[in-house]
Every structure is written in structure tokens, then in C-alpha cells.
Write an enzyme that holds these catalytic residues in place. Structure first.
Site, PDB file in Angstrom:
ATOM      1  N   LYS A 255      -2.559   8.448   6.376  1.00 27.02           N
ATOM      2  CA  LYS A 255      -2.511   7.473   5.296  1.00 27.02           C
ATOM      3  C   LYS A 255      -3.858   7.422   4.560  1.00 27.02           C
ATOM      4  CE  LYS A 255      -3.683   2.909   6.069  1.00 27.02           C
ATOM      5  NZ  LYS A 255      -4.197   2.240   4.893  1.00 27.02           N
TER       6      LYS A 255
ATOM      7  N   LYS B  48      -7.882   1.830  16.139  1.00 26.86           N
ATOM      8  CA  LYS B  48      -9.248   1.375  15.852  1.00 26.86           C
ATOM      9  C   LYS B  48     -10.068   1.250  17.133  1.00 26.86           C
ATOM     10  CE  LYS B  48      -8.615  -0.965  11.417  1.00 26.86           C
ATOM     11  NZ  LYS B  48      -8.694  -2.238  10.699  1.00 26.86           N
TER      12      LYS B  48
ATOM     13  N   LYS C  74      -9.345   3.098   3.268  1.00 24.41           N
ATOM     14  CA  LYS C  74     -10.699   2.789   2.793  1.00 24.41           C
ATOM     15  C   LYS C  74     -11.748   3.330   3.742  1.00 24.41           C
ATOM     16  CE  LYS C  74      -9.585  -1.743   0.934  1.00 24.41           C
ATOM     17  NZ  LYS C  74      -9.090  -2.506   2.080  1.00 24.41           N
TER      18      LYS C  74
HETATM   19  P1  ADP Z   1      -7.007  -0.008   4.078  1.00 23.14           P
HETATM   20  O1  ADP Z   1      -6.035   0.276   5.190  1.00 23.14           O
HETATM   21  O2  ADP Z   1      -7.121   1.138   3.151  1.00 23.14           O
HETATM   22  O3  ADP Z   1      -8.326  -0.525   4.572  1.00 23.14           O
HETATM   23  P2  ADP Z   1      -6.105  -2.708   3.646  1.00 23.14           P
HETATM   24  O4  ADP Z   1      -5.934  -2.725   5.119  1.00 23.14           O
HETATM   25  O5  ADP Z   1      -7.047  -3.675   3.083  1.00 23.14           O
HETATM   26  O6  ADP Z   1      -6.423  -1.191   3.227  1.00 23.14           O
HETATM   27  O7  ADP Z   1      -4.681  -2.888   2.942  1.00 23.14           O
HETATM   28  C1  ADP Z   1      -4.410  -3.692   1.822  1.00 23.14           C
HETATM   29  C2  ADP Z   1      -2.967  -3.463   1.422  1.00 23.14           C
HETATM   30  O8  ADP Z   1      -2.784  -2.128   0.963  1.00 23.14           O
HETATM   31  C3  ADP Z   1      -1.988  -3.635   2.583  1.00 23.14           C
HETATM   32  O9  ADP Z   1      -0.801  -4.244   2.102  1.00 23.14           O
HETATM   33  C4  ADP Z   1      -1.702  -2.230   3.021  1.00 23.14           C
HETATM   34  O10 ADP Z   1      -0.436  -2.093   3.628  1.00 23.14           O
HETATM   35  C5  ADP Z   1      -1.742  -1.488   1.697  1.00 23.14           C
HETATM   36  N1  ADP Z   1      -2.105  -0.087   1.883  1.00 23.14           N
HETATM   37  C6  ADP Z   1      -3.240   0.369   2.485  1.00 23.14           C
HETATM   38  N2  ADP Z   1      -3.263   1.705   2.483  1.00 23.14           N
HETATM   39  C7  ADP Z   1      -2.124   2.120   1.864  1.00 23.14           C
HETATM   40  C8  ADP Z   1      -1.563   3.399   1.550  1.00 23.14           C
HETATM   41  N3  ADP Z   1      -2.208   4.516   1.860  1.00 23.14           N
HETATM   42  N4  ADP Z   1      -0.362   3.446   0.908  1.00 23.14           N
HETATM   43  C9  ADP Z   1       0.279   2.309   0.580  1.00 23.14           C
HETATM   44  N5  ADP Z   1      -0.184   1.068   0.844  1.00 23.14           N
HETATM   45  C10 ADP Z   1      -1.377   0.963   1.482  1.00 23.14           C
END
Ligand code: ADP
Ligand code: TRP
Length: 342
Positions: A208, A127, A211
């Protein structure tokens, strides 16, 4: 003569504490659902659960989100958690910012956290490399996450694969606090799925699903609130390869990602799935995955609309959640203040 019954002792909740969080930084996607939220829902009756909308974590890159959007997405995320099956009778759902003890505890914990530990975090490095002005909050982000967990002395933290490193840090910080002061915090364990813990981008199976990427690339993520048309388009144009290999172990990354989604959402075994799609080409896999995803998301979307139409209900859930969480976090904070000499 009637005998007075002794009042029942209040039954303490002896189940292990589970805490997890999700950032309201964009549209919830199927990776969040599969890797985290569905796991919270599945284990809900076994544990004493707290789930927070990590809205303070969403401030670490202030240029990336405006206050109005943050407020709106925070409520939407809360509504979606309920729509996905988090039951406020079983779980405490709350906004992180409603429990001031998190930030207070984060300060104390940050004083026990060597900067080098934070600089090593991969998420921070990624980031920071993309951000013009790197805030100190971006660096100390995992300490706030540690405070979220330790404020409730959580035993388990159900998350996707990308959060494992932050969880290891939380354990290290807890251990260092215990060493510097007194053995007070239990060390939290991560809880992940055996499969589906890292769902990859539909348009790029080497990264991965996330969002933030979804905000700039339309074919990247399957949003939990996407329409049937968008879901179909996203899955049908997912990156695969020129072959027709549908065995988990040997399939290319894009195909394996589709198979994994199918596996987790259908509950079928890998053998069953491999037999189902053997020799049928990727078109069949994609079409049946579209059906499965739609079948999974339709009821969630319907409940989401119901909840969105009843803002008072959501207000009540969040107000009650905040009150319960506050009470518990304040107790921990009082102990910690005592231990560190404040
Ligand atoms: P992002 O990374 O998409 O912004 P968050 O950081 O809010 O999402 O993550 C919320 C939850 O979802 C966390 O437990 C994270 O590990 C899980 N998570 C986020 N992206 C993935 C993914 N691509 N596959 C599986 N779990 C995920
Ligand atoms: N940092 C987590 C993420 O980006 C979200 C989060 C905040 C969290 N607080 C937490 C996860 C506490 C687990 C426990 O996914």
C-alpha cells in the site's frame, strides 16, 4: 393587532454523523486523497461531518516524529484538508488533542477491550515488528480511534481499505460496552469507495502507498504537494511489466494501480478507459495519468498556498472546530461517566 410569532424551534441536525481522521505523520499522498479525503469531500453535504487530525495517534512511535515536526505537519494536514475541499461551513475540522474527551473516553473503552483483540490487529503486528521499543500506545491505538468515532456516535466512518479491521474492532468495542452497561452506542459502519480504496506504491505495487514508506523511498508515493517534475518522474518510473495489457481484470498489479488512479480521478468508466488505452502501451497510460494527476492537484496546491499565507484563518477554523467538537464529545462523555458509575 400584531401577533407575536413563536420562536422557530432550533432545527436539530438529523443527518447521520460522519467522522474520520488522518494522521499528521508525513506528507499526504494521492492514496490518502483518493481512498479517504476525496470521499469526505464528495459526501460532505449529505452528512453531519467531523474530521480530525489524529495528532495523538502520531505519538505512538515517539522515536519516529519530533515535537516540532509533529506540530508543523499537523497544521499542514489541516490546511490540506481545507485545500482539498473540506468546507468548514459544512464540516467540523479539529485537532484530536484539542478535545480531551477522546483520551478520557479511550481509557473507559480500553477497560472494555480484551488485549487479545488488539494483539490480532495486522497494523499493530506490522508496526511492532519494525519498532524497537513497542509502546502500549501502539497496542491501544485502535481504542483511541474507537473513542474518536464513538465520542460523536458516528454512523459512518469513511476510510481506505487498510482501516477496515480497526473499524470492525470499533464495532466490537461498542457492542461490548453496550452489553456490559447499556445499549448506548450505535455501531459505526465503514464507508469505502468501490474502487481506489487501496492505492499501491508506485515503486512496489505489492504494498500500500503509505506516508511512512514515502519518507525513505522517493519513487514510492505521489505527494499531494509534489511538484510537476516529481509527479512526472514518479509516475513515469512506476513499476509495470514487459507487456502491454491495459484491461483492469488481467493487468499486472502495477498497471492496474495506474488504471485505478486514472479511473477514480477521471470519473470515466472502466470500458471507456480500456478503449482509450487499448494497444497504446504503458507510456501513453503514464503520460495521460501525469496530466490527470497534475490537473487534479494544481488547484489543491494553489488553495493550500493561499491558506498557508493566512495562518489566522486556519487558527480560526481549528479553534471553532475544537469548540464545536468539544461540546459534542463532552455530552457523550457525561452520559458514559454516568453509565459506568464514575
Ligand atoms: P498512511 O497509512 O499513509 O500513514 P493514514 O493512516 O493517515 O495514512 O490514513 C488516512 C486515510 O487514508 C485513512 O482513511 C486510510 O485508510 C487512507 N489511506 C491511507 N493509505 C491509503 C492508500 N494507499 N490507498 C487508499 N487509502 C489510503
Ligand atoms: N487510524 C487512522 C489511520 O491511520 C486515522 C484515524 C484516527 C481515524 N482516528 C480515526 C480514522 C477515526 C477513522 C476514524 O488512517
Amino acid at each position: 393587532m400584531s401577533t407575536m410569532l413563536a420562536p422557530e424551534p432550533v432545527k436539530a441536525d438529523t443527518r447521520k454523523v460522519v467522522l474520520s481522521g488522518i494522521q499528521p505523520t508525513g506528507k499526504m499522498h494521492i492514496g490518502n486523497y483518493v481512498g479517504a479525503v476525496s470521499l469526505w469531500v464528495q459526501n460532505q453535504t449529505r452528512y453531519d461531518n467531523l474530521f480530525c487530525i489524529a495528532n495523538m495517534h502520531a505519538l505512538t512511535i515517539p522515536e519516529a516524529i519530533n515535537p516540532k515536526t509533529l506540530r508543523q505537519q499537523s497544521r499542514e494536514t489541516a490546511a490540506l484538508l481545507l485545500a482539498c475541499g473540506i468546507d468548514p461551513q459544512q464540516s467540523i475540522v479539529f485537532m484530536q488533542s484539542d478535545v480531551a474527551a477522546h483520551a478520557y473516553l479511550a481509557w473507559i473503552l480500553s477497560c472494555c477491550t480484551p488485549v487479545g483483540w488488539l494483539e490480532r490487529m495486522t497494523q499493530y503486528k506490522t508496526k511492532a515488528a519494525k519498532t524497537e521499543v513497542v509502546s502500549s500506545g501502539l497496542l491501544t491505538y485502535p481504542v483511541l480511534q474507537t473513542a474518536d468515532i464513538l465520542a460523536y456516535k458516528a454512523a459512518y466512518v469513511p476510510v481506505g481499505d487498510d482501516q477496515k479491521q480497526h473499524l470492525e474492532l470499533a464495532r466490537d468495542v461498542a457492542e461490548r460496552f453496550n452489553h456490559l452497561y447499556e445499549a448506548y452506542f450505535p455501531l459505526p459502519d465503514v464507508l469505502t469507495r468501490t474502487s481506489g480504496t487501496r492505492i499501491m506504491g508506485m515503486d512496489d505495487p505489492s504494498a500500500k502507498m503509505s506516508k511512512s514508506t514515502a519518507q525513505t523511498r522517493s519513487g514510492h508515493a505521489i505527494g499531494v504537494l509534489d511538484t510537476l517534475d516529481v509527479i512526472r518522474k514518479t509516475i513515469m518510473s512506476a513499476v509495470t511489466d514487459t507487456g502491454n495489457e491495459t484491461r483492469f481484470e488481467v493487468a499486472s498489479a502495477g498497471v492496474r494501480n495506474l488504471l485505478t488512479l486514472y479511473e477514480v480521478l477521471s470519473g470515466e468508466t472502466r470500458d471507456q478507459i480500456e478503449t482509450r488505452f487499448a494497444g497504446r502501451g504503458y507510456g501513453a497510460l503514464k503520460r495521460e495519468l501525469v496530466e490527470l494527476v497534475v490537473r487534479t492537484l494544481e488547484p489543491i496546491q494553489a488553495r493550500f498556498r493561499e491558506i498557508s499565507d493566512a495562518p489566522e484563518y486556519l487558527n480560526d477554523v481549528l479553534a471553532q472546530g475544537a469548540e464545536c467538537a468539544r461540546e459534542r464529545a463532552e455530552r457523550t462523555l457525561a452520559d458514559v461517566r454516568q453509565l459506568v458509575g464514575l
